[in-house]
Write an enzyme that holds these catalytic residues in place. Structure first.
Site, PDB file in Angstrom:
ATOM      1  N   ASN A 176      41.992  39.057  43.266  1.00 62.75           N
ATOM      2  CA  ASN A 176      42.942  39.506  42.250  1.00 62.75           C
ATOM      3  C   ASN A 176      44.384  39.314  42.685  1.00 62.75           C
ATOM      4  OD1 ASN A 176      43.885  41.263  39.890  1.00 62.75           O
ATOM      5  ND2 ASN A 176      44.595  42.485  41.635  1.00 62.75           N
ATOM      6  N   ASP A 179      50.186  39.824  42.119  1.00 59.17           N
ATOM      7  CA  ASP A 179      49.072  39.643  41.197  1.00 59.17           C
ATOM      8  C   ASP A 179      48.933  38.177  40.800  1.00 59.17           C
ATOM      9  OD1 ASP A 179      47.116  41.351  39.651  1.00 59.17           O
ATOM     10  OD2 ASP A 179      47.965  40.176  38.011  1.00 59.17           O
ATOM     11  N   ASP A 232      36.374  42.513  44.458  1.00 64.03           N
ATOM     12  CA  ASP A 232      37.312  43.610  44.649  1.00 64.03           C
ATOM     13  C   ASP A 232      38.280  43.672  43.465  1.00 64.03           C
ATOM     14  OD1 ASP A 232      38.685  45.618  46.497  1.00 64.03           O
ATOM     15  OD2 ASP A 232      40.315  44.181  46.139  1.00 64.03           O
ATOM     16  N   HIS A 286      41.054  44.582  37.274  1.00 60.54           N
ATOM     17  CA  HIS A 286      42.426  44.087  37.167  1.00 60.54           C
ATOM     18  C   HIS A 286      42.481  42.592  36.871  1.00 60.54           C
ATOM     19  CE1 HIS A 286      44.076  47.931  38.448  1.00 60.54           C
ATOM     20  NE2 HIS A 286      43.060  47.987  39.302  1.00 60.54           N
ATOM     21  N   GLU A 295      33.805  45.609  41.333  1.00 61.95           N
ATOM     22  CA  GLU A 295      34.419  46.931  41.436  1.00 61.95           C
ATOM     23  C   GLU A 295      35.135  47.241  40.130  1.00 61.95           C
ATOM     24  OE1 GLU A 295      37.541  49.506  44.183  1.00 61.95           O
ATOM     25  OE2 GLU A 295      37.873  47.361  43.857  1.00 61.95           O
TER      26      GLU A 295
END
Length: 605
Positions: free
Chosen positions: A130, A189, A219, A223, A253
């Site tokens: 991410n 990001d 992970d 997002h 996740e």
């Protein structure tokens, strides 16, 4: 406060102290099933070195039926000596090189994958895709493999245009766009909508697949926009033929909330079910487990849920039930392995004191020490529940039946005709005759021992007419299944083979996480002469050093089969001692160790 434990005996698996009320001289074994091919239990060997994982696959995980290891992120990461090399530095990628991390080299990683595959154990990589590094890491120096970087510039990989334009922290968690395009705690990001970024991430994951990796934990998946993640996963190769040659196993996740649900990602793979963690942890911490046959109802569909008691985040930031309450914690993990909901993930980690960012036991340069389950701060919790992995594998596909309760803290149930388990989350033993659907015969109790290569090292119980009588230890369990036959000695069942007479003395190794002031020492005292008969000055002094503090360790030989109580005390230069007895509790019946020895792990703040 001190820590005090009441022991019915030093170790049931070694000394035969779990008892059955059925006495036998001759007992026939049932027609036990062939070993199950189902191996889906994941163990998270958090922060373990690659070489240590390889050793564990060969000696423990493979023989006990674990299916996979979740390993910590293998890519090059930031190195933060000013922060004392925190665990979370590994979750800030600098590049996708595997050349060198705190856990070892690329060659070490490859050897681990191959060794674990030979042991029948898959490797699942914790994939951080991410984001890259965070604001606080800029200027900290090169990454673990020597690469230079700044927050939005990673030479040869990503430049400024490869990151999302919202270059600020997430502030409105009710805005899905912001959650998926702004920065999680200051981490750069990635613009995962970019085909170039998707290709780079897929190339990293495919390199791992080429090396034999069988799956990935994604992970911070929530997002990453679902469509972006789907585009990345669609680029992945098939896994090694030993694992069936299909697509890699994916679990994501996703901490669900009103903005983003787990169901938003289940079309891409499995998801981590955080509500399960809260439900099971509260139940066992509070001794309120009688209702748990229905655990998982209303949550993510079972075939898409990865379930856990704790993970590396919750044990720090949502510590409902952790290794600091070891008896109930181990009991909860055993229950998870006995219950049919979800794919279980067992935690195995290390202790820390006060500073929740603390990294694993390490050398002075921040690289991780080899795992030694009898030293440093390693907990090795998975070894305490290893016997239950075989139970989980043997009862796959069988539902829950014949459930019985006794108050709020006791629950037993059948898993069809393949297994039966009883759990006691109270501070007193539970004796009962249980009715099962098991074939008549003698069974190994895998909650208090293990069954490997045809050998049961725990107590055994006879089932006759579908019934057996057992005393379930306080804060303990009993579990029988059709793939683990037991044996009864001349004194009957309820003891390991040989009647528990193989050891005349047992080496008790104590490992206590205790924060002290300068000049203080730590000792263990107890109810028997070998532990000072409660006299602090006569107790067993524990030792620590700069590399292992705050873990204090020591060993003493004790007579086999003798019950005792113990606690820890702090010894001061200006006062004789300080410390007090805590409430009586039962320790785990099975911890790491072997032969005529037993390890005790405790924490005292």
């Amino acid at each position: 406060m001190g820590v005090r434990r009441s022991l019915a005996a030093l170790l049931a698996a070694l000394l035969g102290c779990a008892t059955s009320l059925v006495a036998l001289t001759v007992a026939a074994s049932p027609a036990h099933a062939a070993p199950s091919g189902n191996r889906d239990v994941i163990v998270h060997l958090f922060q373990w070195r690659w070489k240590s994982i390889a050793d564990e696959c060969r000696t423990t995980l493979g023989p006990h039926g674990f299916g996979a290891v979740q390993v910590s992120p293998p890519q090059e990461h930031v190195v933060l000596p000013a922060e004392d090399y925190p665990w979370w530095q590994d979750y800030q990628p600098v590049s996708y090189k595997l050349d060198q991390t705190r856990r070892g080299s690329r060659a070490d990683f490859i050897d681990m994958v191959n060794t674990c595959r030979e042991a029948g154990v898959k490797i699942y990589v914790d994939a951080v895709i991410n984001h890259m590094t965070g604001t606080g890491s800029a200027g900290a120096g090169p990454g673990s493999a020597g690469s230079s970087y700044s927050k939005y510039d990673y030479p040869g990989i990503y430049q400024s245009q490869d990151f999302n334009d919202c270059r600020r922290d997430i502030t409105n968690w009710n805005d899905k766009w912001e959650v998926q395009h702004c920065e999680l705690v200051g981490l750069a990001d990635l613009k995962t909508s970019s085909p170039y970024v998707q290709d780079r991430i897929a190339a990293y994951l495919n390199e791992l697949i080429d090396l034999g990796v069988a799956g990935f934990r994604i992970d911070a998946a929530k997002h990453i926009p679902e469509g972006d993640l789907q585009a990345i996963l669609s680029r992945l190769k098939n896994v090694h033929p030993a694992w069936g040659g299909g697509k890699p196993y994916i679990f994501q996740e996703v901490i669900a909330d009103s903005t983003i649900s787990t169901g938003s990602y289940t079309h891409l793979g499995s998801v981590t079910e955080f509500q399960y963690h809260r439900d099971i942890s509260h139940a066992f911490a509070n001794g309120n487990i009688a209702h748990l046959t229905g655990l998982g109802s209303g949550l993510t569909p079972s075939d898409k849920a990865v379930v856990f008691v704790v993970n590396h985040d919750t044990q720090r930031y949502e510590p409902i039930l952790t290794h600091t309450d070891r008896a109930r914690y181990d009991l909860a993990q055993k229950f998870m392995l006995a219950h049919p909901y979800g794919t279980p993930k067992v935690m195995s980690s290390y202790t820390w004191s006060g500073d929740d960012k603390a990294g694993p036991p390490m050398h002075s340069d921040g690289t991780t020490r080899p795992t030694d389950c009898s030293a440093d701060r390693w907990l090795c919790e998975h070894r305490a529940v290893a016997g239950m992995v075989g139970f989980h594998n043997a009862v796959a596909g069988q539902g829950i039946g014949s459930a019985v309760t006794d108050g709020n803290g006791r629950l037993a149930f059948a898993r069809g005709s393949a297994g039966y388990a009883a759990f006691n989350a109270t501070n007193t033993a539970w004796t009962r005759t249980f009715t099962t659907s098991l074939p008549d015969g003698v069974y190994c109790d895998v909650a208090n021992g293990t069954f490997v290569d045809g050998v049961c090292d725990g107590p055994s119980y006879q089932v006759s007419g579908g019934k057996f009588t057992a005393t379930v230890p306080a804060n303990g369990a009993v579990a029988l299944h059709v793939e683990a036959p037991g044996s009864c000695g001349p004194d009957g069942c309820g003891t390991p083979p040989g009647g528990g007479d193989d050891c005349t003395t047992v080496t008790a190794r104590f490992h206590a996480t205790v924060t002290t002031w300068y000049g203080q020492e730590v000792a263990v005292v107890g109810s028997i002469p070998e532990l000072g008969s409660w006299q602090p000055a006569q107790g067993v002094r524990l030792r620590t050093d700069s590399g292992t503090y705050p873990v204090w360790s020591g060993a003493v030989d004790l007579p086999a089969g003798v019950g005792f109580e113990y606690k820890y005390v702090k010894l001061n230069r200006t006062a004789p001692w300080s410390g007090s007895r805590a409430a009586t509790a039962s320790p785990p019946w099975m911890t790491s160790g072997g032969g005529c020895s037993q390890n005790f792990y405790d924490s005292w703040r």
